[in-house]
Design a protein around this motif. Structure first.
Motif, PDB file in Angstrom:
ATOM      1  N   PRO B 421       0.832  -1.205   0.000  1.00  8.80           N
ATOM      2  CA  PRO B 421       0.000   0.000   0.000  1.00  8.80           C
ATOM      3  C   PRO B 421       0.867   1.255   0.000  1.00  8.80           C
ATOM      4  CG  PRO B 421      -0.037  -1.034   2.152  1.00  8.80           C
ATOM      5  CD  PRO B 421       0.718  -1.953   1.262  1.00  8.80           C
ATOM      6  N   ASP B 431      -4.580   1.034  -2.242  1.00 13.72           N
ATOM      7  CA  ASP B 431      -4.553  -0.348  -1.772  1.00 13.72           C
ATOM      8  C   ASP B 431      -3.633  -1.264  -2.577  1.00 13.72           C
ATOM      9  OD1 ASP B 431      -6.342  -0.009  -3.880  1.00 13.72           O
ATOM     10  OD2 ASP B 431      -7.962  -1.152  -2.971  1.00 13.72           O
ATOM     11  N   PRO B 643     -16.578   1.307   6.054  1.00 16.41           N
ATOM     12  CA  PRO B 643     -15.267   0.888   5.549  1.00 16.41           C
ATOM     13  C   PRO B 643     -14.127   1.571   6.284  1.00 16.41           C
ATOM     14  CG  PRO B 643     -16.307   2.411   4.014  1.00 16.41           C
ATOM     15  CD  PRO B 643     -17.327   2.120   5.082  1.00 16.41           C
ATOM     16  N   GLU B 644     -13.002   0.884   6.325  1.00 15.55           N
ATOM     17  CA  GLU B 644     -11.790   1.432   6.937  1.00 15.55           C
ATOM     18  C   GLU B 644     -11.075   2.377   5.983  1.00 15.55           C
ATOM     19  OE1 GLU B 644     -10.087   0.855  10.031  1.00 15.55           O
ATOM     20  OE2 GLU B 644     -12.157   0.348  10.521  1.00 15.55           O
ATOM     21  N   ASN B 645     -11.160   2.057   4.693  1.00 22.20           N
ATOM     22  CA  ASN B 645     -10.434   2.853   3.704  1.00 22.20           C
ATOM     23  C   ASN B 645     -11.200   2.757   2.390  1.00 22.20           C
ATOM     24  OD1 ASN B 645      -8.516   4.333   2.297  1.00 22.20           O
ATOM     25  ND2 ASN B 645      -6.944   2.753   2.356  1.00 22.20           N
ATOM     26  N   SER B 647     -11.198   1.995  -1.849  1.00 23.13           N
ATOM     27  CA  SER B 647     -10.428   1.149  -2.750  1.00 23.13           C
ATOM     28  C   SER B 647     -10.145   1.987  -3.997  1.00 23.13           C
ATOM     29  CB  SER B 647     -11.171  -0.140  -3.073  1.00 23.13           C
ATOM     30  OG  SER B 647     -12.301   0.141  -3.860  1.00 23.13           O
ATOM     31  N   SER B 742      -8.293  -5.825  -3.999  1.00 26.24           N
ATOM     32  CA  SER B 742      -8.261  -4.741  -3.018  1.00 26.24           C
ATOM     33  C   SER B 742      -7.948  -5.333  -1.655  1.00 26.24           C
ATOM     34  CB  SER B 742      -9.595  -4.013  -2.962  1.00 26.24           C
ATOM     35  OG  SER B 742      -9.542  -3.043  -1.924  1.00 26.24           O
ATOM     36  N   THR B 743      -7.145  -4.610  -0.908  1.00 21.53           N
ATOM     37  CA  THR B 743      -6.811  -5.081   0.434  1.00 21.53           C
ATOM     38  C   THR B 743      -7.666  -4.391   1.491  1.00 21.53           C
ATOM     39  OG1 THR B 743      -5.092  -3.386   0.476  1.00 21.53           O
ATOM     40  CG2 THR B 743      -4.427  -5.605  -0.177  1.00 21.53           C
ATOM     41  N   THR B 744      -8.600  -3.552   1.034  1.00 24.05           N
ATOM     42  CA  THR B 744      -9.384  -2.799   2.016  1.00 24.05           C
ATOM     43  C   THR B 744     -10.762  -3.396   2.249  1.00 24.05           C
ATOM     44  OG1 THR B 744     -10.209  -1.275   0.323  1.00 24.05           O
ATOM     45  CG2 THR B 744      -8.186  -0.653   1.444  1.00 24.05           C
ATOM     46  N   ASN B 745     -11.095  -4.492   1.559  1.00 17.92           N
ATOM     47  CA  ASN B 745     -12.342  -5.198   1.855  1.00 17.92           C
ATOM     48  C   ASN B 745     -12.144  -6.674   1.584  1.00 17.92           C
ATOM     49  OD1 ASN B 745     -13.467  -5.907  -0.954  1.00 17.92           O
ATOM     50  ND2 ASN B 745     -13.040  -3.719  -1.137  1.00 17.92           N
TER      51      ASN B 745
END
Lengths: 186, 802
Positions: B421, B431, B643-645, B647, B742-745
């Motif tokens: 990231p 991401d 969401p945390e972040n 995508s 994506s690493t955000t979900n």
């Protein structure tokens, strides 16, 4: 008010209309044919396209009184009585030829007429033939693919919708209203 | 086309299948319920008198003749509706932001062509339209300003004199202050003194356009029940309900909002509109159902527009092409009023001007300006297409300045796969992506080298039809949004999304989603996700949405959030169902909960053949004859996901244009793009989203332009003047995908809906300029219409002679 007789999706209706009433409004407001929709007020978008005596017309560019005695086919009459989708509907489904679906009734009716007029169109001819029908969702690729596939199907099964929808020959004999053709110069 | 890297999901799942859409059948057969198709007993129809002038005091409005007209039930001006509340804006971008008065029906003055002056209610639409013609208005003309830069000049006419200025707000972001990079001003000063660096300054214009959904907006209000019901062709029924209750005389619990079939939105129906408010007000007055459907001409005048920015850009780079600083000064045209997100749209671009590049110093400053034009607000991309246009045009300018290939100059600056990231200079964390892989694939598919060779040949032979090749390597922020991030931006809501799952006794499933579709295929994609989670057949899952009475909680559909945020809410809801079912499975199987394994709808006792399906548990739970002690007979679940972040979808777009220099006609010969939108839930729908976005992006680049005269008259107010691309106006698109999850979900998905509108305009304008640079053309005004192309060529020729 003017009395007219109009056959819509195989049902004949006798109605009184104002001279200024548009065919699109008659279909939607009086006859409950809300499958046909209106998208603009300058006859550019083509969402309201129906077949009038077998030829595609923008129903916002036809006065209801002009349709006296005419046979009108709308999107609601395309599928079979048993719910089987018409080949053009099936092709749009299989090729993702619709997203929001608002332009779809007009696209379908125009496509039926386009393929009847030109049974084996090239991609360019399909694009040109659809230029009076706007779609904002699909970028047209799915629609063009669907119409090409439908034309192929129609070639393979020649006896089909032409009989159900009022043949093109009949339509030309009865005379399509001038100024109401689907293709618009942009 | 095929993916170049295999999707990670096993082929036996629903995710990744090109499922034909569940929603097609009713749309294909005309069994649709558009708002305008609704008719209720006793319903009256509303027509509106809209201002024909851009700025005037209303000194007298005579409604006497209209009130006497056949069929008329009532006529109201702004003064007749003291109960109307001010229209809200949901994004106060700065503490000193100025918000002008804005009411459903104008009070005392009009501020743009299309402003509402009076409302007529009649028993038919025709009678209402006729009566509008009978209203007599005296206008005292006031000075007009339509250009946002001119509006900033001393002595410029004021759109809202009571505010004392046309400046709505200013907002800035500086990487030096933010700690995400150096000071751009210092870096540019250093570059100017450094012979090994270049500094490029350009002023670019983002043309004003409009979403142009094909279904005109329509509203029906039925006041004849405990709850008033409002149907609207909207993307945001939950937001409409809340804002209506907060600003107009109706309480939230007394209002139900339904978005039935909605014919496209693209951001244009992400609004709480004056028309929605006034239909409610009139229905309350008359205690009769009321309908208002806009004509296309009204839509062009009053539904919000978009873009319309002047971008002053400064880019510094070393002579090897490495960027050292970027400075962005925006003047953004708000129009006359603030819609729900108007003032904040340019800010979204502030986070994206750095694109996919490693830029060590960045400064962004935006001035929001009022003019006597229709307000701007969200349109597919919302701030991000503007930013992408700016940076991608500048990358080409840099390539020209340094005599580098435009792909190569990008490659020397973009973030490498192993660097994710990646924390950007604008303060976001990207991401995942592999820009090298995607671009190499696109260049191969496009035949880049062959096209460059052809371009060289044709230029040597003096071909008057010039080949141009344009590049854009875009990235876009999607999945609005982590609520805490929105809080930091003083945005007026959270960014969570809600979903519920109802397990029916027959084993069928109802998914209740807070996001509502208007063409995106939610019913299909969500069913694929739930099928994989619950092991229930795709065909046995249905979607309920778009009705605050049935889907009580949601943030609705915009900002590419339906899958990235809404899909994750559904995944969470499905997993809650499984957790609720587990103890019941253990009870049925006479095992310990700890020994229960779950996979795709089947609960089994570890190490045995003994199992039970979720459908069996659903029926057993409904019967409730034999449940474990203390458990409620209910498998249903609710889940709210924040969401945390974001995508970040990305990818290269390549355009080949033929420019006939004589009439200035641009023909788009080929268009290739390779998207990285993460895991594909449904490749068919992904392709459709890409294609549709491309056509809209092509529209902005080549055809579409909202144009006002200096006195504020809208000259592109119908589909005859505002040229939405038709089928012959776009080429066959050639697309492919690469996948970095994506690493955000946990679904690994990124968004796809806004890619085309974001990437296509710079790709195409870069291509047109690439074709014309040998003629001395350095810039061209979007859209690249024949007249704009011809003018640019003539100006270049004149400058060449001077």
């Amino acid at each position: 008010m003017v009395s007219i007789s109009i056959t819509v999706d195989d049902v004949t209706r006798n109605v009184d209309v104002q001279p200024r009433t548009l065919l699109a409004h008659l279909l939607r407001e009086r006859l409950g044919k809300t499958g046909t929709v209106i998208g603009c007020d300058t006859s550019n978008c083509g969402a309201c396209t129906v077949l009038m005596d077998g030829v595609s017309v923008k129903s916002c560019a036809v006065l209801a009184v002009q349709a006296d005695g005419a046979r009108i086919d709308t999107v609601e009459g395309l599928a079979g009585a048993d719910g089987t989708l018409h080949p053009v509907q099936q092709a749009f489904h299989e090729h993702h030829g619709l997203q929001c679906g608002y332009c779809t009734p007009g696209m379908l009716m125009r496509s039926v007429c386009l393929v009847r007029e030109n049974p084996s169109p090239t991609e360019e001819e399909v694009r040109e033939g659809l230029k009076g029908n706007m779609c904002r969702c699909t970028g047209y690729q799915g629609i063009v693919d669907a119409v090409m596939a439908y034309a192929q199907t129609a070639q393979e099964q020649p006896a089909g919708d032409a009989d159900d929808m009022g043949g093109a020959d009949d339509a030309y004999a009865s005379g399509a209203p001038s100024g109401a053709a689907t293709e618009e110069d942009r | 086309m095929s993916t170049t890297t295999a999707p990670t999901e096993a082929a036996d799942g629903e995710i990744g299948r090109a499922r034909l859409r569940k929603e097609d059948r009713r749309l294909l057969t005309g069994r649709t319920r558009w708002t305008d198709s609704l008719t209720l007993p006793g319903m009256v129809h509303l027509s509106l008198l809209r201002s024909p002038v851009a700025h005037a005091r209303l000194t007298n409005i005579d409604t006497g003749a209209a009130k006497q007209a056949p069929g008329v039930v009532g006529v109201w001006t702004g003064a007749d509706l003291p109960e109307q509340g001010q229209m809200p804006t949901a994004w106060t971008v700065s503490e000193d932001m100025l918000t002008p008065p804005f009411f459903p029906v104008s009070v005392g003055a009009v501020k743009h062509v299309g402003d509402i002056i009076a409302v007529v209610a009649a028993t038919s639409k025709e009678e209402a339209d006729d009566a509008v013609e009978l209203i007599d208005v005296d206008y005292e003309d006031l000075p007009v300003v339509t250009d946002p830069v001119a509006a900033l000049a001393d002595g410029a006419p004021l759109v809202h004199p009571e505010l004392g200025t046309n400046v709505c707000a200013t907002w800035g972001l500086d990487s030096g202050a933010l700690g995400t990079g150096g000071s751009a001003a210092e870096a540019i000063r250093a570059a100017e003194a450094d012979p090994d660096q270049v500094v490029i300054r350009r002023t670019l214009r983002q043309n004003r356009i409009t979403p142009a959904y094909i279904e005109p907006r329509s509203i029906v209000v039925d006041p004849t029940a405990e709850q008033v019901t409002l149907w609207s062709a909207t993307q945001v029924p939950h937001i409409v309900r809340l804002l209506m209750a907060m600003t107009q005389p109706v309480a939230e619990h007394e209002l139900r909002v339904i978005a039935p079939d909605v014919g496209g939105g693209f951001g244009g129906k992400l609004q709480f509109t004056r028309e929605e408010a006034l239909v409610l007000l009139i229905a309350q007055r008359l205690q009769l159902p009321c309908k208002y459907t806009e004509s296309r001409s009204e839509s062009m005048q009053s539904s919000h527009h978009a873009r319309d920015q002047v971008q002053e850009l400064t880019l510094a780079a070393r002579r090897d092409g490495t960027i050292t600083a970027l400075e962005v000064k925006l003047t953004a045209d708000m129009g006359a009023y603030l819609g729900i997100l108007t003032a904040g749209i340019p800010l979204l671009g502030g986070f994206m001007f750095n694109g996919i590049y490693k830029i060590p110093a960045y400064n962004f400053h935006c001035t929001d300006v009022f003019t006597n034009k229709t307000m701007t607000d969200a349109y597919r991309g919302a701030g991000k297409p503007e930013a992408t246009f700016g940076i991608e045009r500048m990358l080409d300018e840099l390539a020209v300045e340094l005599d580098l290939d435009p792909v190569e100059v990008r490659r020397r600056n973009w973030i490498k796969r192993e660097e994710f990231p990646y924390a950007t200079v604008a303060g976001l964390t990207y991401d995942s992506a592999d820009y090298d892989q995607a671009t190499d694939r696109a260049l191969e598919l496009f035949g880049y080298d062959e096209l460059r060779a052809e371009q060289q040949r044709r230029q040597s032979s003096g071909d008057p039809v010039r080949l141009g090749i344009g590049v854009c390597t875009f990235v876009e922020l999607s999945g609005l949004a982590p609520s805490r991030v929105l809080g930091g931006l003083n945005y007026g809501s959270g960014g969570w999304e809600h979903a519920s799952i109802r397990m029916l006794p027959t084993g069928k499933v109802e998914v209740v989603a807070g996001t509502t579709p208007h063409g995106q295929g939610h019913a299909t994609a969500f069913a694929q996700i739930v099928s994989d989670e619950l092991g229930v057949p795709f065909e046995d899952i249905t979607l309920i949405t778009g009705d605050t009475g049935m889907s009580h909680k949601g943030m609705d559909t915009y900002g590419s959030r339906s899958l990235v945020v809404g899909g994750m809410a559904i995944v969470g809801a499905a997993r809650k169902v499984v957790e609720k079912a587990k103890p019941i499975a253990a009870h049925i199987l006479e095992a310990d909960v700890a020994d229960i394994d779950y996979h795709r709808g089947k609960f089994s006792v570890r190490g045995t053949q003994s199992s039970v399906t979720i459908s069996e548990i659903a029926l057993g739970t409904w019967l409730a004859h034999d449940l474990p002690d203390g458990l409620e007979p209910n498998l249903d679940s609710d889940n709210t996901f924040d969401p945390e972040n974001f995508s970040f979808a990305s990818g290269p777009h390549l355009a080949a244009v033929e420019v006939d220099t004589q009439p200035g006609q641009v023909t788009l010969r080929d268009y290739v793009c390779v998207q990285d939108v993460g895991v594909l839930v449904n490749p068919l729908i992904v392709n459709g989203q890409v294609h549709g976005g491309l056509a809209q992006g092509i529209g902005q680049a080549l055809y579409e332009d909202i144009h006002y005269t200096e006195d504020g008259q809208l000259t592109t107010g119908t589909f005859a003047d505002y040229l939405v691309p038709a089928a012959p106006d776009v080429p066959r698109f050639r697309t492919d995908t690469t996948v970095t999850e994506s690493t955000t979900n946990t679904l690994g998905v990124k968004a796809v809906g806004e890619t085309g509108t974001t990437a296509a305009p710079p790709a195409i304008v870069n291509a047109v300029l690439d074709a014309l640079r040998p003629l001395g053309v350095r810039d061209i005004t979007m859209p690249c219409t024949p007249v704009n192309v011809w003018t640019a060529i003539q100006q270049a020729a004149q400058q060449g002679q001077e």
